[in-house]
Write a protein that holds these residues in place. Structure first.
Motif, PDB file in Angstrom:
ATOM      1  N   ASP A 226       0.818  -1.119  -0.053  1.00  0.00           N
ATOM      2  CA  ASP A 226      -0.063   0.010  -0.098  1.00  0.00           C
ATOM      3  C   ASP A 226       0.779   1.276   0.042  1.00  0.00           C
ATOM      4  OD1 ASP A 226      -2.312  -1.521   0.051  1.00  0.00           O
ATOM      5  OD2 ASP A 226      -2.248  -1.815   2.337  1.00  0.00           O
ATOM      6  N   VAL A 227       1.970   1.081  -0.269  1.00  0.00           N
ATOM      7  CA  VAL A 227       3.069   2.201  -0.343  1.00  0.00           C
ATOM      8  C   VAL A 227       3.296   2.893  -1.684  1.00  0.00           C
ATOM      9  CG1 VAL A 227       5.411   3.050   0.190  1.00  0.00           C
ATOM     10  CG2 VAL A 227       4.010   1.435   1.732  1.00  0.00           C
ATOM     11  N   ASP A 228       2.740   4.100  -2.090  1.00  0.00           N
ATOM     12  CA  ASP A 228       2.846   4.499  -3.409  1.00  0.00           C
ATOM     13  C   ASP A 228       4.296   5.036  -3.580  1.00  0.00           C
ATOM     14  OD1 ASP A 228      -0.013   4.251  -3.887  1.00  0.00           O
ATOM     15  OD2 ASP A 228      -0.383   6.205  -3.160  1.00  0.00           O
ATOM     16  N   GLY A 229       4.698   4.750  -4.870  1.00  0.00           N
ATOM     17  CA  GLY A 229       5.990   5.272  -5.336  1.00  0.00           C
ATOM     18  C   GLY A 229       7.073   4.168  -4.879  1.00  0.00           C
ATOM     19  N   VAL A 230       6.799   2.998  -4.587  1.00  0.00           N
ATOM     20  CA  VAL A 230       7.863   2.128  -4.059  1.00  0.00           C
ATOM     21  C   VAL A 230       7.483   0.770  -4.672  1.00  0.00           C
ATOM     22  CG1 VAL A 230       8.927   0.634  -2.250  1.00  0.00           C
ATOM     23  CG2 VAL A 230       8.255   3.278  -1.838  1.00  0.00           C
ATOM     24  N   THR A 231       8.544   0.032  -5.515  1.00  0.00           N
ATOM     25  CA  THR A 231       8.017  -1.228  -6.142  1.00  0.00           C
ATOM     26  C   THR A 231       9.085  -2.095  -5.449  1.00  0.00           C
ATOM     27  OG1 THR A 231       9.570  -0.842  -7.931  1.00  0.00           O
ATOM     28  CG2 THR A 231       6.917  -0.231  -8.069  1.00  0.00           C
ATOM     29  N   VAL A 232       8.669  -3.404  -5.785  1.00  0.00           N
ATOM     30  CA  VAL A 232       9.832  -4.622  -5.531  1.00  0.00           C
ATOM     31  C   VAL A 232       9.683  -5.489  -6.568  1.00  0.00           C
ATOM     32  CG1 VAL A 232      10.195  -6.633  -3.794  1.00  0.00           C
ATOM     33  CG2 VAL A 232       8.964  -4.437  -3.190  1.00  0.00           C
ATOM     34  N   THR A 233      10.659  -5.760  -7.191  1.00  0.00           N
ATOM     35  CA  THR A 233      11.024  -6.466  -8.508  1.00  0.00           C
ATOM     36  C   THR A 233      11.812  -7.796  -8.050  1.00  0.00           C
ATOM     37  OG1 THR A 233      10.841  -4.909  -9.855  1.00  0.00           O
ATOM     38  CG2 THR A 233      11.950  -6.626 -10.778  1.00  0.00           C
ATOM     39  N   ARG A 234      11.217  -8.900  -8.630  1.00  0.00           N
ATOM     40  CA  ARG A 234      12.177 -10.018  -8.233  1.00  0.00           C
ATOM     41  C   ARG A 234      12.874 -10.290  -9.767  1.00  0.00           C
ATOM     42  NH1 ARG A 234      10.931 -16.712  -7.855  1.00  0.00           N
ATOM     43  NH2 ARG A 234      13.336 -16.880  -7.054  1.00  0.00           N
ATOM     44  N   ALA A 235      14.537 -10.017  -9.662  1.00  0.00           N
ATOM     45  CA  ALA A 235      15.155 -10.129 -10.665  1.00  0.00           C
ATOM     46  C   ALA A 235      16.475 -10.432 -10.256  1.00  0.00           C
ATOM     47  CB  ALA A 235      15.054  -8.911 -11.545  1.00  0.00           C
ATOM     48  N   ASP A 236      17.364 -11.009 -11.168  1.00  0.00           N
ATOM     49  CA  ASP A 236      18.744 -11.097 -10.991  1.00  0.00           C
ATOM     50  C   ASP A 236      19.639  -9.931 -11.425  1.00  0.00           C
ATOM     51  OD1 ASP A 236      21.554 -11.975 -10.877  1.00  0.00           O
ATOM     52  OD2 ASP A 236      20.836 -13.889 -11.807  1.00  0.00           O
ATOM     53  N   ILE A 237      20.422  -9.348 -10.248  1.00  0.00           N
ATOM     54  CA  ILE A 237      20.786  -7.984 -10.517  1.00  0.00           C
ATOM     55  C   ILE A 237      21.857  -8.179 -11.590  1.00  0.00           C
ATOM     56  CG2 ILE A 237      20.247  -7.242  -8.162  1.00  0.00           C
ATOM     57  CD1 ILE A 237      23.887  -7.662  -8.898  1.00  0.00           C
ATOM     58  N   ARG A 238      22.415  -9.525 -11.797  1.00  0.00           N
ATOM     59  CA  ARG A 238      23.530  -9.619 -12.645  1.00  0.00           C
ATOM     60  C   ARG A 238      23.045  -9.669 -14.263  1.00  0.00           C
ATOM     61  NH1 ARG A 238      25.405 -15.510 -10.724  1.00  0.00           N
ATOM     62  NH2 ARG A 238      22.886 -15.526 -10.660  1.00  0.00           N
ATOM     63  N   ARG A 239      21.697  -9.246 -14.298  1.00  0.00           N
ATOM     64  CA  ARG A 239      21.171  -9.234 -15.667  1.00  0.00           C
ATOM     65  C   ARG A 239      20.320  -7.818 -15.908  1.00  0.00           C
ATOM     66  NH1 ARG A 239      23.728 -13.100 -15.636  1.00  0.00           N
ATOM     67  NH2 ARG A 239      23.307 -15.326 -15.970  1.00  0.00           N
ATOM     68  N   PRO A 240      21.282  -6.795 -15.975  1.00  0.00           N
ATOM     69  CA  PRO A 240      20.797  -5.552 -15.998  1.00  0.00           C
ATOM     70  C   PRO A 240      19.721  -5.164 -16.891  1.00  0.00           C
ATOM     71  CG  PRO A 240      23.324  -5.455 -15.798  1.00  0.00           C
ATOM     72  CD  PRO A 240      22.665  -6.892 -16.142  1.00  0.00           C
ATOM     73  N   ASP A 241      19.710  -5.600 -18.281  1.00  0.00           N
ATOM     74  CA  ASP A 241      18.887  -5.504 -19.337  1.00  0.00           C
ATOM     75  C   ASP A 241      17.360  -6.026 -18.517  1.00  0.00           C
ATOM     76  OD1 ASP A 241      20.511  -4.487 -20.967  1.00  0.00           O
ATOM     77  OD2 ASP A 241      20.466  -5.990 -22.077  1.00  0.00           O
ATOM     78  N   THR A 242      17.266  -6.946 -17.689  1.00  0.00           N
ATOM     79  CA  THR A 242      15.946  -7.610 -17.201  1.00  0.00           C
ATOM     80  C   THR A 242      15.398  -6.613 -16.075  1.00  0.00           C
ATOM     81  OG1 THR A 242      16.706  -9.712 -17.875  1.00  0.00           O
ATOM     82  CG2 THR A 242      14.919  -9.570 -16.136  1.00  0.00           C
ATOM     83  N   VAL A 243      16.540  -6.251 -15.305  1.00  0.00           N
ATOM     84  CA  VAL A 243      16.395  -5.353 -14.259  1.00  0.00           C
ATOM     85  C   VAL A 243      15.761  -4.038 -14.593  1.00  0.00           C
ATOM     86  CG1 VAL A 243      17.185  -4.232 -12.138  1.00  0.00           C
ATOM     87  CG2 VAL A 243      17.748  -6.306 -12.574  1.00  0.00           C
ATOM     88  N   LEU A 244      16.353  -3.283 -15.705  1.00  0.00           N
ATOM     89  CA  LEU A 244      16.037  -2.082 -16.226  1.00  0.00           C
ATOM     90  C   LEU A 244      14.871  -2.212 -17.101  1.00  0.00           C
ATOM     91  CD1 LEU A 244      19.578  -1.114 -17.164  1.00  0.00           C
ATOM     92  CD2 LEU A 244      18.473  -0.082 -15.055  1.00  0.00           C
ATOM     93  N   ASN A 245      14.354  -3.328 -17.571  1.00  0.00           N
ATOM     94  CA  ASN A 245      13.009  -3.312 -18.441  1.00  0.00           C
ATOM     95  C   ASN A 245      12.284  -3.823 -17.446  1.00  0.00           C
ATOM     96  OD1 ASN A 245      13.866  -2.101 -21.000  1.00  0.00           O
ATOM     97  ND2 ASN A 245      15.206  -3.801 -20.936  1.00  0.00           N
TER      98      ASN A 245
END
Length: 264
Positions: free
Chosen positions: A116-135
């Motif tokens: 319920d917190v606006d302006g905050v997101t949580v993404t499950r991704a591997d930080i070693r895959r910058p393209d995946t994270v950034l997109n």
């Protein structure tokens, strides 16, 4: 398959071990056992975790003071006291924070707490895959990379053991950012630890899905290539803009270097 279905409770996990060192509750018995083994291998393991967390808080406060209002927190782990959005919003209630982690428990717990917190997101991704994270929708849909962003890589790059890969990963995140963006990095390093303790600590982590590599200061510098370092530069984390006097023993027991750099 849900994120909970993918949780591996048979093998210790670095994010949950770190949570245990910080006094959190998002961990299992297997994580606590591994964390205690890590403490046995390197008695200052908890000091390291807490020093990095304190560095994160000081870095975020500094970044807010220079006008940064967007944060990409790589390897954010489980929510605990002093989250990035809590610190940032003390200075700017409109600050946006995109948390990224690969660990199922950390992500699921974060999403429940921050639903319920606006302006905050949580993404499950591997930080070693910058393209995946950034997109990812939680990143690309929240942060405006045409404006300055702070990329936070606090205590996460040891989990990219290969030096060339680690440098390439950080370069990819920097290249996604515009001029005036910042990068904050902290990294485990041998200060008080003996060579035997380093080897033992690395052996403990080799039993998890996320082995680590300790790095000397000269091997950390390439992670900040292209940045102009904010004074005092790359220093043991307790010495990066401390809030007060720092005991020399605490400096070396932290076993970590940290720096904040700006993209010219």
């Amino acid at each position: 398959m849900s994120e909970h279905d993918e949780i591996d409770v048979e093998r210790p996990n670095a994010a949950r071990m770190y949570d245990y060192y910080l006094g959190g509750s998002t961990n299992f018995e297997v994580d606590r056992a591994a964390a205690e083994a890590g403490r046995g291998a390197m008695p200052d393991a908890e000091t390291y975790a807490r020093a990095n967390r304190a560095f994160l808080g000081r870095a975020v406060r500094y970044l807010c003071s220079v006008g940064i209002d967007q944060f990409l927190d790589l390897g954010s782990g489980s929510p605990t006291k002093g989250n990035v959005h809590e610190i940032a919003r003390q200075a700017n209630p409109e600050a946006r924070v995109a948390y990224v982690d690969i660990e199922s428990v950390a992500v699921a717990h974060s999403r429940r707490i921050l639903a319920d917190v606006d302006g905050v997101t949580v993404t499950r991704a591997d930080i070693r895959r910058p393209d995946t994270v950034l997109n990812a929708p939680g990143v690309a849909g929240l942060l405006d990379f045409s404006r300055p962003v702070a990329v936070l890589a606090v205590a996460i790059m040891p989990f990219v053991p290969d030096d060339a890969e680690a440098a390439a990963v950080m370069a990819a995140y920097r290249q996604a950012c515009t001029s005036g963006s910042y990068v904050a990095v902290s990294h485990i390093s041998q200060l008080a630890a003996t060579a035997e303790q380093v080897a033992a600590a690395e052996e403990v982590m080799a039993r998890t899905p996320t082995p680590v590599s300790w790095r000397t200061a000269d091997r950390i510098v390439p992670l900040l290539e292209g940045c102009s370092l904010v004074p005092p530069g790359l220093v043991p984390v307790p010495l990066w803009r401390p809030d007060g006097p720092v005991e020399p023993e605490q400096v070396v027991r932290a076993n970590a270097f940290g720096a904040v750099g700006v993209l010219p």
